[in-house]
Structures are given as C-alpha cells and as structure tokens.
Design an enzyme around this catalytic site. Structure first.
Site, mmCIF file in Angstrom:
data_model
loop_
_atom_site.group_PDB
_atom_site.id
_atom_site.type_symbol
_atom_site.label_atom_id
_atom_site.label_comp_id
_atom_site.label_asym_id
_atom_site.label_seq_id
_atom_site.Cartn_x
_atom_site.Cartn_y
_atom_site.Cartn_z
ATOM 1 N N LYS A 190 -9.145 33.527 -13.938
ATOM 2 C CA LYS A 190 -7.690 33.378 -14.092
ATOM 3 C C LYS A 190 -7.220 33.978 -15.415
ATOM 4 C CE LYS A 190 -8.000 28.886 -13.425
ATOM 5 N NZ LYS A 190 -9.423 28.780 -12.983
ATOM 6 N N THR A 191 -7.913 33.648 -16.497
ATOM 7 C CA THR A 191 -7.539 34.181 -17.808
ATOM 8 C C THR A 191 -7.703 35.693 -17.854
ATOM 9 O OG1 THR A 191 -8.178 32.104 -18.874
ATOM 10 C CG2 THR A 191 -8.020 34.057 -20.272
ATOM 11 N N ARG B 161 -18.544 33.045 -14.139
ATOM 12 C CA ARG B 161 -18.884 32.461 -15.445
ATOM 13 C C ARG B 161 -20.290 31.878 -15.433
ATOM 14 N NH1 ARG B 161 -14.672 28.291 -17.491
ATOM 15 N NH2 ARG B 161 -13.456 30.202 -17.776
ATOM 16 N N THR C 13 -6.400 24.420 -13.076
ATOM 17 C CA THR C 13 -7.478 24.020 -12.179
ATOM 18 C C THR C 13 -7.053 22.844 -11.313
ATOM 19 O OG1 THR C 13 -8.348 22.601 -13.939
ATOM 20 C CG2 THR C 13 -9.294 24.806 -13.744
ATOM 21 N N ASP D 27 -2.496 28.389 -20.367
ATOM 22 C CA ASP D 27 -3.660 27.913 -19.624
ATOM 23 C C ASP D 27 -3.556 26.397 -19.435
ATOM 24 O OD1 ASP D 27 -6.032 28.084 -18.272
ATOM 25 O OD2 ASP D 27 -7.290 28.318 -20.051
#
Length: 340
Positions: A71-72, A225, A165, A116
């Site tokens: 997302k980032t 990740r 999230t 975020d």
C-alpha cells in the site's frame, strides 16, 4: 558492522546508506518494477493519465488490505508518476485538530498527502478532514463559548492517499469521500512472490538458484514483505557459511526461524496444537484458545487466524474454532477421539 568480505558469495552492491534502509531499497521505484495487483495498476493508470491530461490533481484514493502487500509503495509510485511531492504521516501521529491543520496548510499546489493507518484517526479530526477533501477548505474554530467564531481557509489542490489494514473501522462518510477509488490489495500468487524474490536478490547481490527461490516463495504467506524478510535472513545464514543460496541452505535457514514447509511459524502451530490436543480439534471458543496460549484474543484473531483459515487449516464456526482434517495431517496427529 564490517562490510561483506571479498570471498563471500554475497555481492556487495549497496552503499552504506542503502544498506541501512534495505526495506526502502527493495521497494519498486517504477510501475514496471511493481509485480502483481494488475487490476489496481490498470485502474490507477487510467485515473492518473486522465487527471494529467486535464491538468488536475488526481482524486483521493484509499488502499486497504493486510500489512505487507504494498500500500505504501503504491502511494510513492503515484507521487513519482505525477511528479508531485509526497508528505507522509499516519493516523496515530495526528493527535489534535491543530496537527492536521498544520499539515494541510503547509501543502503546496498538487502535493500528495499520504496518511497510513487512517482508521486510527480521532473522530474529531476526521470531521475536519471532510471539507478539506470535498471542497478544499479548512474550517478552524477560534475561541470558546459565545465568543467562538469560525475561520475558513482555502487550501491548495492536493490528493489524499490513505491506507488501512482495518477498513471496517473507517466511517462511511470518510470512505465515501475517496472519489478516486477504494482499492483492495489481494494476496500474491507463488509465481508473483518468486518474481519479487528474484528482483530483491539482484538488488542485494545474492546468488540464489530457482529451487531456493521457490522454497522461500511457498513459505512467504503470499506476502512480499514476508518474502523479503525470509530472503534477508537466508542471506545472513548463507553469508556466515560462505555459501550461495541453494534449496538446502534455505531450508536450514528457515528451519532455524521456525518456519515450516507451508509458512507456519511456531505460534501458528501452537494454536492448532492447542485446539487439537487440548480440545479434541474443536469447536472451542476464541477466548478459551487465547487463554490457553496466554495471548490476547485480538492477536489470535487478527494476526494468526487469517493465514490458517486461508490455508484451510482452521474454520470459524458459530460454536467456535475447529481444526480441519488438513491441520491434523500437516501436524501428523491422528484424529482419534476428536470431538464432534
């Protein structure tokens, strides 16, 4: 810490600054480097191209999904695509209305504001954000009681990109103001994870064969990740042994981390073992499972259970949690005496 020696199989391609921020270094810097999420990328291409042709700021966009899916990274790629400056903050960091007002009034024309974990914004701050997103104005109340008055400030055109999230925790009015789209990031396929591992290996200068790539991929929980984390730990193990990353080296490195052949950690296996060994495979309530593990209910439900359910090892039923036949087989436990 000393840098990699010349006789190590790990090529030392990164300078000291890059080596200190590996997660940032491994992030894609161009759209063609971003693997996966094709549907979202196609929609964003149309949104950004159309806005660029009209010479307008792109409309506000919201990304949601589990952590570690990119997302980032997408927010930063949008900034690069539009040539805009990006200002980064997070929901928990904005404590007062004044904090948000300071951020918004310091934006320049065409800037991107990335928030975020926006679901953790205070509701009072959220109310101030509505007119900023909708009409480009900031309403500030000065004073208290009968003497209080409202000042309206005009803001430069900007694009808000938010990530969360926990989309269910966002209020409906806030969700509806993301006129550019609300996009859900999906888990990645093993092939996509393999491509990400190969790309990261090149950046880090790691020699790794295809079998080792596949071994890391199938244990990475469909998440980039996690894949990069496993790759870096396998690199460390290989560096100490002065070996390239082969399947055997990767298997031993991941075994040391407690990651099994399908990506379960010791905590994941403990949950299944508690349900199977102490409660006959279930059904058993979440609070009972959490108490038996000395974990918080939210941790079990939000951190561990999603992957177990995704693999078909655990079921949520009205009567409680149930370990599936697949869980018994994976843990090599016989189903004798199971509660029905």
């Amino acid at each position: 810490m000393s840098r990699t020696s010349k006789d190590s199989p790990i090529n030392d391609k990164l300078d000291e600054k890059e080596a200190g921020f590996l997660d940032q270094t491994l992030r894609p810097s161009r759209w063609d480097e971003y693997i996966g999420q094709k549907n979202i990328k196609d929609n964003l291409h149309i949104l950004l191209t159309a806005a660029k042709e009209r010479k307008h700021c792109p409309e506000h966009v919201l990304f949601y999904g589990p952590p570690g899916l990119g997302k980032t990274t997408m927010a930063h790629l949008i900034a690069k695509e539009t040539g805009a400056q990006i200002r980064v903050t997070s929901g928990p960091a904005i404590l007062k209305v004044g904090d948000l007002a300071s951020i918004l009034t310091n934006l320049s024309q065409g800037d991107i504001l990335f928030i975020d974990e926006i679901h953790r914004l205070n509701k009072a701050i959220e109310e101030v954000l509505y007119p900023a997103m909708e009409s480009g104005t900031l309403d500030i109340i000065i004073g208290k009681g009968p003497s209080a008055r409202t000042i309206q400030l005009d803001l430069p055109q900007f694009t808000l990109i938010a990530a969360t999230t926990r989309i269910a925790m966002l209020s409906s009015p806030l969700r509806s103001r993301f006129s550019g789209g609300v996009f859900k990031l999906e888990f990645y396929s093993n092939d996509e994870i393999s491509e990400i591992i190969k790309r990261s290996s090149k950046i880090l200068g790691i020699k790794i064969d295809d079998e080792a790539v596949n071994e890391i991929s199938i244990r990475s929980r469909f998440t980039p990740r996690t894949a990069n984390y496993h790759l870096k730990r396998c690199r460390d193990y290989g560096q100490i042994l002065k070996k390239d990353l082969t399947r055997d080296v990767v298997e031993k490195a991941l075994e040391m981390l407690g990651v099994d052949t399908i990506g379960l950690t010791s905590a994941d296996r403990d949950i299944l073992k508690v349900i199977i060994n102490k409660f006959g495979g279930g059904p058993v309530g979440l609070n009972t499972v959490a108490a038996a593990l000395s974990e918080e209910q939210a941790t079990v439900e939000e951190v561990y259970e999603p992957y177990l359910i995704q693999l078909g090892l655990l079921e949520r039923t009205p009567r409680g949690r149930v370990a599936t036949e697949k869980a018994f087989k994976h843990l090599e436990i016989k189903q004798e005496g199971r509660l029905i």
